[in-house]
Design a protein around this motif. Structure first.
Motif, PDB file in Angstrom:
ATOM      1  N   PRO A 226      -7.513   9.150  -6.851  1.00 44.02           N
ATOM      2  CA  PRO A 226      -6.495   8.155  -6.463  1.00 44.02           C
ATOM      3  C   PRO A 226      -6.048   7.365  -7.692  1.00 44.02           C
ATOM      4  O   PRO A 226      -6.873   6.792  -8.403  1.00 44.02           O
ATOM      5  N   THR A 227      -4.767   7.358  -7.938  1.00 43.57           N
ATOM      6  CA  THR A 227      -4.264   6.734  -9.156  1.00 43.57           C
ATOM      7  C   THR A 227      -3.389   5.515  -8.905  1.00 43.57           C
ATOM      8  O   THR A 227      -3.096   4.780  -9.839  1.00 43.57           O
ATOM      9  N   GLY A 228      -2.938   5.308  -7.672  1.00 42.32           N
ATOM     10  CA  GLY A 228      -2.026   4.201  -7.426  1.00 42.32           C
ATOM     11  C   GLY A 228      -2.500   3.297  -6.306  1.00 42.32           C
ATOM     12  O   GLY A 228      -3.281   3.702  -5.439  1.00 42.32           O
ATOM     13  N   PHE A 229      -2.024   2.078  -6.340  1.00 44.49           N
ATOM     14  CA  PHE A 229      -2.317   1.125  -5.272  1.00 44.49           C
ATOM     15  C   PHE A 229      -1.236   0.055  -5.297  1.00 44.49           C
ATOM     16  O   PHE A 229      -0.539  -0.139  -6.299  1.00 44.49           O
ATOM     17  N   GLU A 230      -1.105  -0.638  -4.180  1.00 45.64           N
ATOM     18  CA  GLU A 230      -0.140  -1.736  -4.080  1.00 45.64           C
ATOM     19  C   GLU A 230      -0.824  -3.041  -4.441  1.00 45.64           C
ATOM     20  O   GLU A 230      -1.962  -3.290  -4.021  1.00 45.64           O
TER      21      GLU A 230
ATOM     22  N   ALA B 139      -5.705  -5.741  -4.505  1.00 49.65           N
ATOM     23  CA  ALA B 139      -5.298  -4.351  -4.673  1.00 49.65           C
ATOM     24  C   ALA B 139      -5.451  -3.653  -3.330  1.00 49.65           C
ATOM     25  O   ALA B 139      -6.547  -3.595  -2.777  1.00 49.65           O
ATOM     26  N   HIS B 140      -4.341  -3.120  -2.825  1.00 48.02           N
ATOM     27  CA  HIS B 140      -4.329  -2.500  -1.499  1.00 48.02           C
ATOM     28  C   HIS B 140      -4.317  -0.985  -1.654  1.00 48.02           C
ATOM     29  O   HIS B 140      -3.329  -0.404  -2.107  1.00 48.02           O
TER      30      HIS B 140
ATOM     31  N   VAL C 206      -0.646 -11.162   8.511  1.00 52.49           N
ATOM     32  CA  VAL C 206       0.803 -10.970   8.381  1.00 52.49           C
ATOM     33  C   VAL C 206       1.069  -9.670   7.631  1.00 52.49           C
ATOM     34  O   VAL C 206       0.153  -9.044   7.083  1.00 52.49           O
ATOM     35  N   TYR C 207       2.343  -9.277   7.601  1.00 59.54           N
ATOM     36  CA  TYR C 207       2.756  -8.052   6.926  1.00 59.54           C
ATOM     37  C   TYR C 207       3.443  -8.390   5.609  1.00 59.54           C
ATOM     38  O   TYR C 207       4.236  -9.329   5.530  1.00 59.54           O
ATOM     39  N   TRP C 208       3.130  -7.594   4.586  1.00 60.14           N
ATOM     40  CA  TRP C 208       3.788  -7.745   3.286  1.00 60.14           C
ATOM     41  C   TRP C 208       3.858  -6.382   2.616  1.00 60.14           C
ATOM     42  O   TRP C 208       2.888  -5.618   2.644  1.00 60.14           O
ATOM     43  N   ASN C 209       5.002  -6.081   1.999  1.00 56.11           N
ATOM     44  CA  ASN C 209       5.179  -4.823   1.287  1.00 56.11           C
ATOM     45  C   ASN C 209       5.831  -5.114  -0.057  1.00 56.11           C
ATOM     46  O   ASN C 209       7.030  -5.387  -0.131  1.00 56.11           O
TER      47      ASN C 209
END
Length: 583
Positions: A305-309, A315-316, A388-391
């Motif tokens: 795994p190389t990416g995350f939000e 870090a998601h 809550v939601y966040w993107n």
């Protein structure tokens, strides 16, 4: 005296033929007689070593008995050059230097302030090295550290009050005093290990000081306490790390361009001298990027795994099933490689399956707090990912709307606002904003964020179902005429369009004759995602809508696009008989 100046080490080799003759220029090239030894990290010695392409965990050799399992050593060649000539030589030799990521081409070793050459006493002046201690002889220039220490010795307490920074630098820190008090109880060893953990890389000269006869001369000259490995004979120096392909080369194997540069430098500065030496560069755990560490830790065949939000300090991750047995290990590496910005690592346990769009998150590493502060486009947002939601990946799309679509005179209606990333960003530019979300926790943070960014006078907040919200906005007696409507709920937004059919039916107010521009988002796995979303819009409104502008936002999964469709609400739809289509 020229003969004394050109005295060379027994292992030294002449770089250029003309420099073998006595001359005022000094160019000393020294090579260790010990050959370089390379060891492969592979279990099979029959395999050829991988080609040179920069630092890699698979290429370097593990130092024996080193506490860091990720330490890798590389054999290099370096030019030891006078400190004053280091900067111009680095510019001229740029193409021949190491140039590895996060490794400086210039290395500084301990005890590199320099000593007098063999055969010269402190009272024997030379044309380029004035006598040390002779009355009237100019003193050598002090280094920055020496100047600071000299000032610290000369200033009194009153002087320290005028120079608080100097006093703080000159006095040992409480941590240093504590380590000194712990000496004898293993404190020094513990401090050394702590220091090693913080290091990224270290450069060491190898094969130096092997000539015992020469070493004895130096000990007689400077005493036992002034003698050590890495001491340069001609003054303050630095190491210029050469390209890795030069590690096994002899003096005569260096490129002609390098020889020409050094020859030119000696002609400009006759006191310059240079050595070609062998050194070892050791890279530690802190140096290696996250993907290389995970590749070494995870079993063969497991996708790294190389990416995350990133959401504030969180870090998601969205780990696959094959990663779950190693989720704690992956989270620890993510945390180590992204400190101090990242303090918490979480993983989404399941897809979003509720109306509030909240995610089930598992904290894998770091602190347990999911409350964070996000800064986007100069605005601050309090976010609690647990409620809550966040993107963060939609930040570019939000700015596209605000910068390229919205105008200063617009009134924006955000039907699914969340904690307000679009509504608050739009309020900085447009006339007025109506923001709504069905999640009461999201509305609470939305209100906080409007006050936090001092925009509460330009935003009106609602906590309703989206259909009731639109009906309330258009049924209010004193309402701004809505010109832009944003429906960023890609999973279901197109099905909410039925609320606009007949929204102005029977209206007598002149304000309501303005037809808003609607920006509706949707997911599509069709071969033609734009056509698929267009058909869903037509079905929801009960009429064919022309002039729909499509914008591909991002690819959320293989074959699955997120699309933004923008169109002006047809007047025939707005004044038609209401005919809601059930979702």
């Amino acid at each position: 005296m020229a003969t004394a100046q050109l005295r060379r080490h027994p292992n030294a080799q002449c770089l250029l033929p003309r420099l073998c003759r006595p001359a005022p220029a000094r160019l000393l090239i020294r090579l260790s007689s010990e050959p370089l030894r390379f060891s492969s990290t592979s279990a099979s010695s029959s395999q050829a070593p991988p080609p040179l392409h920069g630092p890699s965990l698979r290429r370097g050799r593990a130092p024996p008995d080193h506490p860091d399992p990720f330490a890798r050593a590389f054999d290099l060649a370096a030019l030891r050059v006078p400190a004053a000539a280091c900067a111009p030589l680095e510019r001229r030799l740029r193409g021949h230097l190491l140039n590895w990521p996060r490794v400086r081409n210039v290395a500084r070793l301990p005890n590199d302030h320099g000593l007098l050459p063999p055969g010269l006493s402190p009272q024997s002046p030379t044309p380029h090295h004035p006598a040390v201690g002779v009355p009237g002889a100019p003193a050598p220039p002090l280094t920055a550290v020496a100047r600071r220490e000299k000032l610290a010795r000369e200033f009194n307490a009153r002087g320290f009050l005028r120079f608080p920074n100097l006093a703080r630098l000159s006095r040992p820190s409480p941590a240093a005093r504590k380590r000194k008090e712990m000496k004898g109880d293993g404190g020094d060893e513990e401090a050394t290990r702590e220091h090693d953990r913080d290091k990224t890389y270290v450069v060491e000269v190898i094969g130096e000081g092997t000539n015992e006869e020469e070493d004895d001369k130096w000990k007689a000259l400077v005493g036992e306490e002034g003698f050590g490995r890495g001491l340069w004979r001609m003054g303050p120096t630095r190491l210029l790390l050469l390209d890795e392909s030069y590690a096994k080369r002899s003096v005569h194997g260096l490129p002609e361009a390098v020889k020409d540069v050094l020859d030119h430098q000696t002609q400009q500065d006759e006191s310059s001298s240079y050595e070609l030496i062998r050194c070892q560069l050791t890279l530690f755990y802190n140096y290696w990027p996250m993907d290389e560490v995970l590749e070494a830790l995870l079993p063969e065949g497991v996708i790294v795994p190389t990416g995350f939000e990133t959401v504030g300090h969180i870090a998601h991750l969205n780990l696959r099933d094959e990663h779950l047995p190693y989720k704690k290990l992956i989270a620890k590496v993510v945390l180590d490689k992204n400190k101090p910005k990242i303090q918490t690592v979480v993983n989404k346990m399941d897809a979003i399956q509720n109306d509030y769009r909240t995610m089930q998150l598992e904290v894998l590493a770091g602190n347990d707090s999911l409350l964070t502060m996000v800064i986007e486009s100069g605005l601050r947002f309090q976010v609690d990912l647990g409620t809550v939601y966040w993107n963060s990946r939609l930040a570019t799309e939000r700015q596209r709307l605000v910068n390229d679509i919205f105008r200063d005179s617009d009134v924006v209606c955000d039907m699914f606002s969340g904690v307000g990333p679009l509504a608050i960003s739009a309020a900085k530019k447009v006339k007025y904003v109506y923001a709504n979300d069905i999640n009461p926790m999201a509305v609470e943070y939305l209100e906080r964020n409007t006050v936090l960014n001092k925009l509460e006078r330009k935003i009106e907040v609602f906590n309703m179902d989206a259909r009731r919200f639109i009906s309330a906005v258009y049924s209010t007696q004193h309402v701004h005429a809505v010109t832009q409507i944003v429906m960023n709920l890609p999973k279901d937004a197109a099905e909410f369009l039925d609320v606009f059919r007949g929204i102005l039916h029977g209206s007598q107010s002149g304000l309501r004759c303005v037809m808003p521009t609607i920006h509706v988002y949707g997911f599509s796995k069709a071969e033609d995602p734009e056509h698929d979303l267009h058909e869903r819009i037509n079905i929801a409104l009960g009429e064919n809508v022309d002039n729909v502008e499509m914008h591909r936002v991002r690819l959320v999964a293989p074959g699955k696009w997120m699309i933004c469709a923008s169109f002006t609400l047809p007047e025939s739809v707005a004044i038609a008989q209401p005919n809601y289509i059930s979702c």
